[in-house]
Design an enzyme around this catalytic site. Sequence first.
Site, PDB file in Angstrom:
ATOM      1  N   ASN A 111      56.593  43.459 -66.499  1.00  0.00           N
ATOM      2  CA  ASN A 111      55.672  44.303 -65.722  1.00  0.00           C
ATOM      3  C   ASN A 111      54.312  44.455 -66.388  1.00  0.00           C
ATOM      4  OD1 ASN A 111      56.505  45.351 -63.174  1.00  0.00           O
ATOM      5  ND2 ASN A 111      58.248  46.236 -64.253  1.00  0.00           N
ATOM      6  N   GLU A 165      66.971  46.206 -66.230  1.00  0.00           N
ATOM      7  CA  GLU A 165      65.808  46.843 -66.861  1.00  0.00           C
ATOM      8  C   GLU A 165      66.149  48.113 -67.639  1.00  0.00           C
ATOM      9  OE1 GLU A 165      62.154  46.244 -64.682  1.00  0.00           O
ATOM     10  OE2 GLU A 165      61.290  48.029 -65.599  1.00  0.00           O
ATOM     11  N   LYS A 187      61.433  33.969 -67.565  1.00  0.00           N
ATOM     12  CA  LYS A 187      61.999  35.081 -66.789  1.00  0.00           C
ATOM     13  C   LYS A 187      63.523  35.075 -66.877  1.00  0.00           C
ATOM     14  CE  LYS A 187      61.872  37.934 -62.799  1.00  0.00           C
ATOM     15  NZ  LYS A 187      61.203  38.443 -61.639  1.00  0.00           N
ATOM     16  N   ARG A 192      63.414  44.088 -70.011  1.00  0.00           N
ATOM     17  CA  ARG A 192      62.897  43.497 -68.770  1.00  0.00           C
ATOM     18  C   ARG A 192      61.550  44.099 -68.352  1.00  0.00           C
ATOM     19  NH1 ARG A 192      66.002  41.728 -63.178  1.00  0.00           N
ATOM     20  NH2 ARG A 192      64.072  41.226 -62.068  1.00  0.00           N
ATOM     21  N   GLU A 214      50.809  35.696 -62.139  1.00  0.00           N
ATOM     22  CA  GLU A 214      52.146  35.888 -62.736  1.00  0.00           C
ATOM     23  C   GLU A 214      52.449  34.766 -63.728  1.00  0.00           C
ATOM     24  OE1 GLU A 214      53.724  38.696 -62.276  1.00  0.00           O
ATOM     25  OE2 GLU A 214      53.467  39.409 -60.214  1.00  0.00           O
ATOM     26  N   ARG A 251      77.587  46.318 -46.963  1.00  0.00           N
ATOM     27  CA  ARG A 251      77.684  46.576 -48.419  1.00  0.00           C
ATOM     28  C   ARG A 251      77.536  45.314 -49.265  1.00  0.00           C
ATOM     29  NH1 ARG A 251      82.130  49.931 -46.739  1.00  0.00           N
ATOM     30  NH2 ARG A 251      81.317  52.005 -46.334  1.00  0.00           N
TER      31      ARG A 251
HETATM   32  P1  NAD Z   1      53.544  37.205 -49.500  1.00  0.00           P
HETATM   33  O1  NAD Z   1      55.007  37.153 -49.379  1.00  0.00           O
HETATM   34  O2  NAD Z   1      52.819  38.224 -48.708  1.00  0.00           O
HETATM   35  O3  NAD Z   1      52.948  35.762 -49.174  1.00  0.00           O
HETATM   36  C1  NAD Z   1      51.570  35.574 -49.231  1.00  0.00           C
HETATM   37  C2  NAD Z   1      51.006  34.965 -47.927  1.00  0.00           C
HETATM   38  O4  NAD Z   1      51.259  33.576 -47.920  1.00  0.00           O
HETATM   39  C3  NAD Z   1      51.628  35.520 -46.673  1.00  0.00           C
HETATM   40  O5  NAD Z   1      50.648  35.597 -45.679  1.00  0.00           O
HETATM   41  C4  NAD Z   1      52.655  34.468 -46.320  1.00  0.00           C
HETATM   42  O6  NAD Z   1      52.999  34.453 -44.958  1.00  0.00           O
HETATM   43  C5  NAD Z   1      51.908  33.210 -46.695  1.00  0.00           C
HETATM   44  N1  NAD Z   1      52.710  32.053 -47.017  1.00  0.00           N
HETATM   45  C6  NAD Z   1      53.896  32.030 -47.663  1.00  0.00           C
HETATM   46  N2  NAD Z   1      54.243  30.767 -47.926  1.00  0.00           N
HETATM   47  C7  NAD Z   1      53.297  29.979 -47.413  1.00  0.00           C
HETATM   48  C8  NAD Z   1      53.095  28.582 -47.377  1.00  0.00           C
HETATM   49  N3  NAD Z   1      53.903  27.738 -48.004  1.00  0.00           N
HETATM   50  N4  NAD Z   1      52.006  28.105 -46.742  1.00  0.00           N
HETATM   51  C9  NAD Z   1      51.117  28.950 -46.156  1.00  0.00           C
HETATM   52  N5  NAD Z   1      51.229  30.285 -46.189  1.00  0.00           N
HETATM   53  C10 NAD Z   1      52.315  30.786 -46.819  1.00  0.00           C
HETATM   54  O7  NAD Z   1      53.106  37.440 -51.013  1.00  0.00           O
HETATM   55  P2  NAD Z   1      53.645  36.882 -52.423  1.00  0.00           P
HETATM   56  O8  NAD Z   1      52.468  36.825 -53.277  1.00  0.00           O
HETATM   57  O9  NAD Z   1      54.482  35.693 -52.273  1.00  0.00           O
HETATM   58  O10 NAD Z   1      54.620  38.054 -52.925  1.00  0.00           O
HETATM   59  C11 NAD Z   1      54.131  39.337 -53.171  1.00  0.00           C
HETATM   60  C12 NAD Z   1      55.285  40.300 -53.078  1.00  0.00           C
HETATM   61  O11 NAD Z   1      56.259  39.985 -54.053  1.00  0.00           O
HETATM   62  C13 NAD Z   1      54.890  41.731 -53.292  1.00  0.00           C
HETATM   63  O12 NAD Z   1      55.495  42.532 -52.304  1.00  0.00           O
HETATM   64  C14 NAD Z   1      55.463  42.059 -54.654  1.00  0.00           C
HETATM   65  O13 NAD Z   1      55.805  43.399 -54.801  1.00  0.00           O
HETATM   66  C15 NAD Z   1      56.666  41.188 -54.688  1.00  0.00           C
HETATM   67  N6  NAD Z   1      57.117  40.845 -56.039  1.00  0.00           N
HETATM   68  C16 NAD Z   1      58.427  41.041 -56.327  1.00  0.00           C
HETATM   69  C17 NAD Z   1      58.917  40.685 -57.559  1.00  0.00           C
HETATM   70  C18 NAD Z   1      60.386  40.797 -57.840  1.00  0.00           C
HETATM   71  O14 NAD Z   1      60.781  40.642 -58.986  1.00  0.00           O
HETATM   72  N7  NAD Z   1      61.208  41.004 -56.834  1.00  0.00           N
HETATM   73  C19 NAD Z   1      58.048  40.149 -58.525  1.00  0.00           C
HETATM   74  C20 NAD Z   1      56.713  39.970 -58.203  1.00  0.00           C
HETATM   75  C21 NAD Z   1      56.253  40.319 -56.949  1.00  0.00           C
HETATM   76  N1  GLY Z   2      58.628  41.151 -61.704  1.00  0.00           N
HETATM   77  C1  GLY Z   2      59.241  41.994 -62.649  1.00  0.00           C
HETATM   78  C2  GLY Z   2      60.699  41.820 -62.784  1.00  0.00           C
HETATM   79  O1  GLY Z   2      61.302  41.001 -62.135  1.00  0.00           O
HETATM   80  O2  GLY Z   2      61.312  42.517 -63.551  1.00  0.00           O
END
Ligand code: NAD
Ligand code: GLY
Length: 376
Positions: free
Chosen positions: A255, A247, A237, A251, A195, A131
Amino acid sequence: MSVPTAKPLSQPEVIHIDLGERSYDILIGPEVAFNASGYVAAPKSTTAVVVTNTTVAPLYLDRLLKTLSMRHKTVHHVVLPDGEAYKTWDSLNQIFTALLEKACDRKTVLYALGGGVVGDMTGFAAACYMRGVPFVQVPTTLLSQVDSSVGGKTAINHPAGKNMIGAFYQPEVVLCDTDVLRTLPERELSAGLAEVIKYGPIADMAFLEWVEQNMAGLRSMDQARLVHAIRRSCEIKADVVSKDEREGGLRAILNFGHTFGHAIEAGMGYGNWLHGEAVGCGMVMGALLSHKLGLVDMAFVERLKAVVKAAGLPVVAPVIDERQNVERYLALMQNDKKSEAGQIKFVVVDGQGSAFVKSAPGTMVREVIDESCSGG
Ligand code: NAD
Ligand code: GLY
């Protein structure tokens, strides 16, 4: 160029995110992930578990384990398969299995070492395990440093929709190490820039102008420019999230581009278009919709398209269904979390640095999809 550098690069920038008892700091700068002083905000528990993936582990896991061994008696790790396609129940369960097998108690601290996929899943695991256990974000992609590691949204995907299963759960501290970005593939850096670009039209047009002027430096990973871009993104942010953590309204502006973007990601099959690529293209579609609603002129749409393109991102939307493309987009967008009573909602912009959530006539949305898919 103008790159505000208030401090020498050796000292991290610190952004505070004000959420009452859930407040925390974001540290930004070279080497912050491997400097034990960055971790003082994490509970000093006996046990820690680092969650990472098969790509990041060979690059940074050993160094992190060594750093954390100064703070925790036992440090375990879990290495997940890499990719958006693995942001699933199965991967989440792998984390839970490891935690249970290692008899991790409720004081155990989880560390997310990786991009947004690892961060979102580790945060969700931390929210659920016994939890709730504390967790720390060590984001290693630009996208995760400017967005996903900040603000406490955690989730996994469902085949029917992106990030549909999750929780709001804040980390103890976020450590954005700009040095680790050096190993990031160019395509991933571009995805992160989507972003970064987003924060301009929704909150700060001067920042959009700065990004336009400094795009080449950002793409060549100039450290001072990266620190500035990450700092300003996190400031914006942090400001939005501290006003509306869960949200209730405001917030949602974070998006911008995501309603179209999530449809692209799901429609193309998770992992085929990167999240940032889909968001970049989605922002151009969002700008076109804003134009059709009379909020911005066509010059603004072209401006946004140019900066997205300059970041190395696609600006022509993909056809996701050869026979019923628009219908497929609409069906996927119905699943967006902003939808209310079946009505799709979009984040639209005014060209002056403000954004808001709006529904739009179906014919207009159809035109946007059609024109964006044909590059018009
Ligand atoms: P990801 O986590 O898939 O990373 C991208 C690629 O880069 C992967 O292959 C990873 O292994 C590799 N990688 C990571 N760090 C590295 C490094 N330093 N050197 C070499 N390779 C590296 O993708 P992302 O773009 O980081 O994140 C996308 C995800 O984030 C999506 O699932 C999206 O929905 C989520 N997201 C969440 C929020 C939130 O507010 N929680 C906001 C935006 C996006
Ligand atoms: N990436 C959108 C949010 O954090 O609200």
